[in-house]
Write an enzyme that holds these catalytic residues in place. Structure first.
Site, PDB file in Angstrom:
ATOM      1  N   GLY A 121      73.783  68.862 134.640  1.00  0.00           N
ATOM      2  CA  GLY A 121      74.062  67.493 134.177  1.00  0.00           C
ATOM      3  C   GLY A 121      75.506  67.375 133.721  1.00  0.00           C
ATOM      4  O   GLY A 121      76.063  68.322 133.169  1.00  0.00           O
ATOM      5  N   ARG A 160      59.772  49.931 116.504  1.00  0.00           N
ATOM      6  CA  ARG A 160      60.570  49.717 117.718  1.00  0.00           C
ATOM      7  C   ARG A 160      61.176  51.050 118.168  1.00  0.00           C
ATOM      8  O   ARG A 160      61.501  51.890 117.336  1.00  0.00           O
ATOM      9  CB  ARG A 160      61.712  48.728 117.461  1.00  0.00           C
ATOM     10  CG  ARG A 160      61.242  47.327 117.128  1.00  0.00           C
ATOM     11  CD  ARG A 160      60.686  46.611 118.368  1.00  0.00           C
ATOM     12  NE  ARG A 160      60.385  45.215 118.096  1.00  0.00           N
ATOM     13  CZ  ARG A 160      59.210  44.761 117.659  1.00  0.00           C
ATOM     14  NH1 ARG A 160      58.224  45.600 117.411  1.00  0.00           N
ATOM     15  NH2 ARG A 160      59.033  43.462 117.453  1.00  0.00           N
ATOM     16  N   THR A 219      73.353  77.035 135.130  1.00  0.00           N
ATOM     17  CA  THR A 219      74.567  77.484 135.823  1.00  0.00           C
ATOM     18  C   THR A 219      74.884  78.943 135.489  1.00  0.00           C
ATOM     19  O   THR A 219      75.271  79.724 136.365  1.00  0.00           O
ATOM     20  CB  THR A 219      75.757  76.562 135.426  1.00  0.00           C
ATOM     21  OG1 THR A 219      75.444  75.245 135.862  1.00  0.00           O
ATOM     22  CG2 THR A 219      77.066  77.008 136.046  1.00  0.00           C
ATOM     23  N   ARG A 232      61.338  47.396 109.508  1.00  0.00           N
ATOM     24  CA  ARG A 232      60.602  48.035 110.596  1.00  0.00           C
ATOM     25  C   ARG A 232      60.764  49.554 110.566  1.00  0.00           C
ATOM     26  O   ARG A 232      61.693  50.072 109.948  1.00  0.00           O
ATOM     27  CB  ARG A 232      61.155  47.561 111.948  1.00  0.00           C
ATOM     28  CG  ARG A 232      60.741  46.159 112.314  1.00  0.00           C
ATOM     29  CD  ARG A 232      61.523  45.694 113.525  1.00  0.00           C
ATOM     30  NE  ARG A 232      60.976  44.456 114.053  1.00  0.00           N
ATOM     31  CZ  ARG A 232      61.655  43.609 114.813  1.00  0.00           C
ATOM     32  NH1 ARG A 232      62.921  43.858 115.133  1.00  0.00           N
ATOM     33  NH2 ARG A 232      61.088  42.522 115.262  1.00  0.00           N
ATOM     34  N   GLY A 240      68.218  66.750 124.671  1.00  0.00           N
ATOM     35  CA  GLY A 240      68.322  68.106 124.106  1.00  0.00           C
ATOM     36  C   GLY A 240      67.398  69.120 124.743  1.00  0.00           C
ATOM     37  O   GLY A 240      67.400  70.280 124.343  1.00  0.00           O
ATOM     38  N   GLU A 249      63.821  64.654 122.540  1.00  0.00           N
ATOM     39  CA  GLU A 249      62.934  64.381 123.683  1.00  0.00           C
ATOM     40  C   GLU A 249      61.886  65.480 123.889  1.00  0.00           C
ATOM     41  O   GLU A 249      60.808  65.238 124.412  1.00  0.00           O
ATOM     42  CB  GLU A 249      63.757  64.213 124.968  1.00  0.00           C
ATOM     43  CG  GLU A 249      64.564  65.452 125.350  1.00  0.00           C
ATOM     44  CD  GLU A 249      65.399  65.287 126.602  1.00  0.00           C
ATOM     45  OE1 GLU A 249      65.386  64.216 127.228  1.00  0.00           O
ATOM     46  OE2 GLU A 249      66.088  66.272 126.958  1.00  0.00           O
ATOM     47  N   ASP A 267      73.307  69.695 125.079  1.00  0.00           N
ATOM     48  CA  ASP A 267      72.149  70.236 124.360  1.00  0.00           C
ATOM     49  C   ASP A 267      72.533  71.327 123.352  1.00  0.00           C
ATOM     50  O   ASP A 267      71.765  71.625 122.451  1.00  0.00           O
ATOM     51  CB  ASP A 267      71.138  70.831 125.355  1.00  0.00           C
ATOM     52  CG  ASP A 267      70.708  69.834 126.417  1.00  0.00           C
ATOM     53  OD1 ASP A 267      70.805  68.621 126.146  1.00  0.00           O
ATOM     54  OD2 ASP A 267      70.281  70.262 127.502  1.00  0.00           O
TER      55      ASP A 267
END
Ligand code: F6P
Length: 382
Positions: free
Chosen positions: A32, A299, A138, A195, A203, A255, A160
């Site tokens: 990436g 949200r 890599t 909220r 990551g 994530e 990351d």
């Protein structure tokens, strides 16, 4: 292009050493993209050409271009004006692992070993060394190509920050500042509407971006893959804040974070990728559970590729330049099979084998985690 005829006496001396050993360097950017790749390309090119009279061959689109034989010479002019430019002028790909190469077969896509094709190109292009700029994928590939006889020098890149043997990869600092700014912005809208505001950051298996952006942005809850969370702990914290606190909460989620009784949320599995798993969706999952179990309005913002785009921070520009010039120094010295790295404040090198021995994850009882807890941030586990 060779500027060394116009160089100083010192440059001439350095060049004559390099001429014996390293005359042509290849460079590719793999995996990436991230901010700072162009600054590395610039650092490598300028120091290789101007300091050592070395020719620089840019390989296009990472290992995919290496297998397919796509390259072009990079001149000083190409490397000019790109220090602050995001992305990579060489292009990149996370689907070109030569040892696991997706190829069109009679039954559709087949995975083949195309490593000999890269060796053929390496020799055919007359390369004395390859500078591979990339993350753990890599570096794993580089280690194997090194075992086939290529002279490789690694430069650690990834937002990351999950490469062991370096205190920091370039690109991380930029992603961190983008994520921190996003949290700051969520604070004002979240507090106005009372909220629960969730931000999902990248990551992969490491929680560095979530933990550090969460700390820098003052998140109330930080969820990282290294510390599986308990649903009740998350619910208790947002309810407590909503009834006795500031009536809003900020949750920063990596994530790859997961509940203790569940697996990570995977968006897609693609066997063509160096890492087949693409994470995504944990933010939405946590938001749905908070809404259902607490009734609080929630949200979600998925920051996504904004973390990888745009201009690098001053820190990343400097680190990338130091890494690029150090990589050329190692090439000239013939210190192949090594990766440049940051140790404390010093740029030095380690063997690529050492660099890939293990992934760099957040230590669960480390100082950063303890700092977050000390200021009242929940890690979702208590
Ligand atoms: O490794 C860098 C990274 O941005 C990860 O944080 C993320 O999981 C992944 O790449 C996303 O990959 P892609 O750009 O293929 O969606």
């Amino acid at each position: 292009m060779n500027n060394h005829a116009t160089g100083s006496v010192t440059q001439h001396k350095r060049s004559s050493v390099s001429e014996k050993k390293t005359k042509r360097i290849g460079i590719l950017t793999g995996g990436g993209d991230c901010p700072g790749l162009n600054a590395v390309i610039r650092g490598v090119t300028k120091s290789a050409i101007d300091e050592h009279g070395i020719t620089v061959i840019g390989i296009e689109d990472g290992f995919e271009g290496f297998v397919e034989g796509r390259m072009r010479e990079i001149t000083s002019k190409d490397a000019s004006g790109i220090l602050g430019l995001g992305g990579t002028i060489l292009g990149t790909s996370n689907k070109g692992d030569p040892f696991h190469y997706p190829s069109d077969g009679i039954k559709g896509i087949e995975i083949v070993d195309a490593s000999m094709r890269t060796l053929k190109h390496y020799k055919g292009w007359g390369l004395d060394c390859l500078i591979a700029v990339g993350g753990d994928g890599t570096m794993h590939i580089s280690k194997k190509l090194g075992e086939m006889g290529m002279n490789i020098i690694g430069v650690p890149k990834t937002i990351d920050n999950d490469l062991d043997a370096t205190d920091q990869t370039f690109g991380f600092d930029t992603a961190l500042s983008i994520a921190t700014e996003a949290i700051d912005r969520l604070h004002t809208t979240g507090s106005s509407h009372h909220r629960v505001m969730i931000i999902e950051v990248m990551g992969r298996y490491a929680g560095w971006i979530a933990l550090e952006a969460g700390l820098a942005g003052g998140a109330d809850i930080i969820l990282i893959p290294e510390i599986p969370f308990k649903w009740q702990s998350v619910f208790d914290k947002v309810i407590e804040r909503s009834t006795h606190g500031k009536r809003f909460s900020i949750i920063c989620i990596a994530e790859g974070a997961k509940a203790a009784d569940e697996g990570a949320v995977v968006k897609e599995t693609d066997m063509k990728r160096t890492d087949p798993i693409r994470f995504g969706g944990i933010g939405e999952h946590v938001a749905n559970r908070i809404t259902t179990d607490t009734g609080l309005e929630t949200r979600v913002t998925v920051l996504g590729h904004l973390q990888r785009g745009g201009s690098p921070t001053a820190f990343d520009r400097i680190l990338s330049t130091r890494y690029g010039t150090k990589a050329v120094e190692l090439a000239v010295q013939g210190k192949f099979g090594s990766m440049v790295c940051l140790r404390g404040l010093r740029v030095t090198s380690v063997s690529i084998a050492e660099a890939v021995a293990q992934q760099r994850l957040v230590p669960v009882d480390g100082e950063l985690v303890r700092t977050a807890r000390a200021v009242g941030t929940s890690l979702g586990d208590e």
